[in-house]
Motif scaffolding. Structure first.
Motif, PDB file in Angstrom:
ATOM      1  N   MET A   7      20.872 -12.275 -42.417  1.00 52.18           N
ATOM      2  CA  MET A   7      21.578 -12.449 -41.151  1.00 52.18           C
ATOM      3  C   MET A   7      20.813 -11.868 -39.978  1.00 52.18           C
ATOM      4  SD  MET A   7      25.634 -12.090 -42.088  1.00 52.18           S
ATOM      5  CE  MET A   7      26.135 -12.545 -40.421  1.00 52.18           C
ATOM      6  N   ILE A  12      23.219 -17.054 -35.774  1.00 49.82           N
ATOM      7  CA  ILE A  12      24.664 -17.072 -35.935  1.00 49.82           C
ATOM      8  C   ILE A  12      25.285 -16.143 -34.904  1.00 49.82           C
ATOM      9  CG2 ILE A  12      24.537 -15.280 -37.726  1.00 49.82           C
ATOM     10  CD1 ILE A  12      27.101 -16.530 -38.917  1.00 49.82           C
ATOM     11  N   LYS A  13      26.321 -16.615 -34.274  1.00 56.83           N
ATOM     12  CA  LYS A  13      27.058 -15.832 -33.295  1.00 56.83           C
ATOM     13  C   LYS A  13      28.539 -16.000 -33.592  1.00 56.83           C
ATOM     14  CE  LYS A  13      27.950 -15.395 -28.311  1.00 56.83           C
ATOM     15  NZ  LYS A  13      27.656 -15.974 -26.968  1.00 56.83           N
ATOM     16  N   THR A  14      29.145 -14.923 -34.071  1.00 58.67           N
ATOM     17  CA  THR A  14      30.575 -14.977 -34.360  1.00 58.67           C
ATOM     18  C   THR A  14      31.371 -14.513 -33.153  1.00 58.67           C
ATOM     19  OG1 THR A  14      30.516 -12.760 -35.324  1.00 58.67           O
ATOM     20  CG2 THR A  14      30.232 -14.626 -36.825  1.00 58.67           C
ATOM     21  N   GLY A  34      30.791 -19.458 -36.356  1.00 56.20           N
ATOM     22  CA  GLY A  34      29.414 -19.862 -36.083  1.00 56.20           C
ATOM     23  C   GLY A  34      28.932 -21.051 -36.879  1.00 56.20           C
ATOM     24  N   TYR A  35      29.835 -21.940 -37.268  1.00 59.96           N
ATOM     25  CA  TYR A  35      29.442 -23.133 -38.027  1.00 59.96           C
ATOM     26  C   TYR A  35      29.124 -24.316 -37.109  1.00 59.96           C
ATOM     27  CZ  TYR A  35      30.780 -21.057 -42.508  1.00 59.96           C
ATOM     28  OH  TYR A  35      30.843 -20.265 -43.628  1.00 59.96           O
ATOM     29  N   LEU A  47      25.552 -26.053 -36.596  1.00 54.49           N
ATOM     30  CA  LEU A  47      24.661 -24.898 -36.654  1.00 54.49           C
ATOM     31  C   LEU A  47      24.258 -24.638 -38.107  1.00 54.49           C
ATOM     32  CD1 LEU A  47      26.638 -22.776 -34.039  1.00 54.49           C
ATOM     33  CD2 LEU A  47      24.519 -24.061 -33.673  1.00 54.49           C
ATOM     34  N   LEU A  49      24.814 -22.618 -40.674  1.00 54.58           N
ATOM     35  CA  LEU A  49      25.809 -22.497 -41.740  1.00 54.58           C
ATOM     36  C   LEU A  49      26.628 -23.774 -41.879  1.00 54.58           C
ATOM     37  CD1 LEU A  49      27.231 -18.859 -41.413  1.00 54.58           C
ATOM     38  CD2 LEU A  49      25.455 -19.715 -42.937  1.00 54.58           C
ATOM     39  N   ASP A 519      33.114 -10.028 -40.194  1.00 52.75           N
ATOM     40  CA  ASP A 519      32.334 -11.269 -40.224  1.00 52.75           C
ATOM     41  C   ASP A 519      32.301 -11.874 -41.623  1.00 52.75           C
ATOM     42  OD1 ASP A 519      31.818 -11.283 -37.545  1.00 52.75           O
ATOM     43  OD2 ASP A 519      29.756 -10.564 -37.704  1.00 52.75           O
ATOM     44  N   ILE A 523      33.488 -15.640 -42.194  1.00 52.35           N
ATOM     45  CA  ILE A 523      32.530 -16.667 -42.628  1.00 52.35           C
ATOM     46  C   ILE A 523      32.995 -17.339 -43.909  1.00 52.35           C
ATOM     47  CG2 ILE A 523      30.168 -16.986 -43.492  1.00 52.35           C
ATOM     48  CD1 ILE A 523      29.351 -14.828 -41.384  1.00 52.35           C
TER      49      ILE A 523
END
Length: 566
Positions: A7, A12-14, A34-35, A47, A49, A519, A523
């Motif tokens: 990671m 990825i940005k949650t 962040g999908y 994205l 994921l 997270d 996720i």
């Protein structure tokens, strides 16, 4: 060796909060985790994921399609207008099509589906019955200019779809291909972990002799289906039928006109006369390809315009406007009755059976009539099931009260027959040396819709919760923060990957353990392995994302457990 996704290097940005425009669970969580990212209305960027989840679903679909003998191809998304002119669907789709011209003025469209092009491919490539049957499929981006894109990736203007087509010389061959696809779809959705129902459907503009939908029950679903608690009957509401049962109408008196001023609606009429709305006959005027048609239903029921449109497809159905009454004195707005109507086609729901008596418009301003008997005072040109289905309506199979539920359409299969073969004169040389017209089936799965459906069905209060086969990784390793914990997390991640386990490891520096744990829940990877307070002892905590069960394991025990899990 499987891949380790770190990671610290993953884009990825949650997000802690739901997007302001998000209404459905899948929209909220796929963005927050962040999908996906919204590019424009109904247009989404997948994205890293999200792309993995999409590809995992694609893999399952491809494996099962190959297992029934399907051959994968890839057709263009940019299609010539004349192909859709030949089938008549350029006009049928209307504003749903993305239309464009090249620099020379030639007209094109972005494909919403590919029946026409597949038919042309087979016409070019196959000339003899010896080369049939054949099943062709593709996994392709489709385009529809939705007026109101909504629900995240569930209803977009651009979407991923598997569409396949069977080609046979006999109707028996078509049925066999249809059953092959039906069984393959059941396996696909079982592997994906999707709770689904197979329901009867109407073919509508697609045509054909049989049609079934695969629906994933979910509150965010755009489809309503009925389920019988007493038998195995299930159907899209547009496919529910009601049997017309004639009754003896000889006891009803003659038609009697009633003075009913200011009662242009069923509600005002029922209140004025003090009768239940169910005793009145509602007559809705619509235009079918520009021709005015009257539709009769009991006064306590509503006309399902979508259902009516499916029955009359490919004709275009629209409501009449005030202008349509001009020059038609026999059509008295608010007081229309079927008796005495001339040059107007009358469609009725089967509940308006021969012998039933009604209170309805008298075709005069401020006047209604009672004892208007179907079959005696007016004739029905066509009986069609056109009412909005309600909870408790009788099951067509056993008569028990039906239940209504919401669902997401994830698949649809059609026995198309020869509609497109006729349009393109798709013939092959038969066994007797004479041309034989080919018969077709069409079978779709919404790949990107399946992502949304899974999110809707499996998420909980903490976030997403993917089935293992679809998840972007098998295990989410979390380093709680200290150097020793990070070192252990990376070491066990490499060992797991070497054993074939797909790993995502949260090795981000400067991120608090609380954020990492939040997270991991958001996720939604099935297993969470934490290198925490007992890292110095070589002990890890394994958590099942769905059940919440936790256990402490040594590194070797964790590797054994995760490499032998089902």
């Amino acid at each position: 060796m499987a891949q380790v996704q770190r990671m610290s290097r993953l884009m990825i940005k949650t997000l802690r909060d739901d997007p302001a425009d998000a209404e459905t669970l899948n929209h909220k969580l796929l963005v927050r985790a962040g999908y996906v990212r919204r590019t424009a209305a109904g247009i989404w960027t997948w994205l890293p994921l999200g792309k993995k989840v999409l590809e995992n679903i694609t893999r399952v679909v491809r494996e099962e399609m190959d297992a029934i003998g399907g051959q994968e191809v890839l057709l263009p998304a940019l299609l010539p207008k004349e192909s859709y002119d030949a089938s008549g669907r350029y006009d049928e789709y209307g504003d749903l099509l993305f239309k464009l011209k090249d620099r020379k003025g030639a007209e094109y469209l972005l494909g919403p589906t590919h029946e026409e092009i597949f038919t042309q491919v087979v016409k070019d490539q196959i000339t003899s019955y010896k080369d049939l049957p054949v099943i062709l499929y593709q996994i392709q981006t489709k385009y529809r200019d939705e007026a109101r894109p909504r629900a995240g990736v569930l209803r977009g203007r651009e979407f991923q779809m598997k569409d396949s087509y069977s080609f046979d010389t006999t109707d028996e061959g078509l049925v066999e291909a249809y059953q092959l696809h039906r069984a393959a779809y059941i396996r696909i959705f079982e592997r994906l972990g999707l709770d689904h129902r197979i329901v009867s459907a109407v073919s509508g503009a697609m045509g054909g002799s049989a049609s079934e939908e695969f629906l994933a029950p979910a509150p965010a679903g755009e489809d309503t289906f009925v389920d019988c608690p007493a038998c195995d009957y299930a159907a899209n509401t547009e496919a529910v039928t009601f049997k017309a049962t004639p009754v003896d109408g000889s006891a009803h008196g003659p038609v009697e006109e009633l003075d009913t001023p200011d009662t242009p609606t069923i509600e005002t009429l029922a209140a004025h006369l003090g009768v239940p709305a169910a005793e009145t006959l509602k007559n809705l005027l619509v235009k079918v390809d520009g021709e005015i048609v009257a539709v009769g239903v009991p006064g306590d029921r509503e006309v399902d315009l979508g259902k009516l449109g499916e029955h009359l497809a490919p004709a275009v159905v629209e409501l009449v406007t005030a202008e349509d009454f001009e020059g038609r004195p026999e059509l008295v707005r608010g007081y229309v009755g079927p008796q005495g109507l001339e040059k107007v086609r009358y469609i009725a729901d089967p509940r308006i059976a021969a012998g039933t008596a009604w209170i309805t418009g008298a075709n005069k301003p401020g006047t209604h009539a009672k004892n208007v008997v179907a079959g005696r005072d007016f004739e029905v040109d066509d009986y069609l099931d056109v009412v909005v289905v309600e909870e408790g309506d009788p099951c067509p199979a056993c008569g028990a009260g039906l239940k209504l539920d919401r669902a997401i359409e994830i698949g649809h299969i059609f026995q198309l027959g020869r509609k497109f073969a006729d349009a393109f004169q798709l013939d092959v040389l038969g066994q007797n040396g004479k041309p034989v017209r080919v018969t077709m089936g069409s079978y779709g799965i919404g790949v990107s819709r399946a992502v949304a459906a899974l999110a809707e069905q499996t998420a909980d209060e903490q976030g997403l919760c993917w089935p293992r086969e679809i998840a972007p990784a098998d295990v989410h390793v979390v380093a709680a923060g200290k150097a020793l914990q990070t070192e252990l997390a990376l070491d066990v991640s490499q060992k797991l990957a070497a054993a074939g386990v797909r790993v995502m490891v949260d090795d981000r520096a400067g991120v608090s353990p609380g954020v990492k744990f939040t997270d991991a829940e958001l996720i939604g990877i099935p297993k969470i392995l934490v290198a925490g307070r007992r890292s110095a002892e070589g002990v890890l905590e394994l958590k099942d994302r769905r059940t919440g069960e936790r256990e402490e394991l040594t590194v070797d025990e964790a590797i054994t457990r995760l490499t032998t899990q089902g």
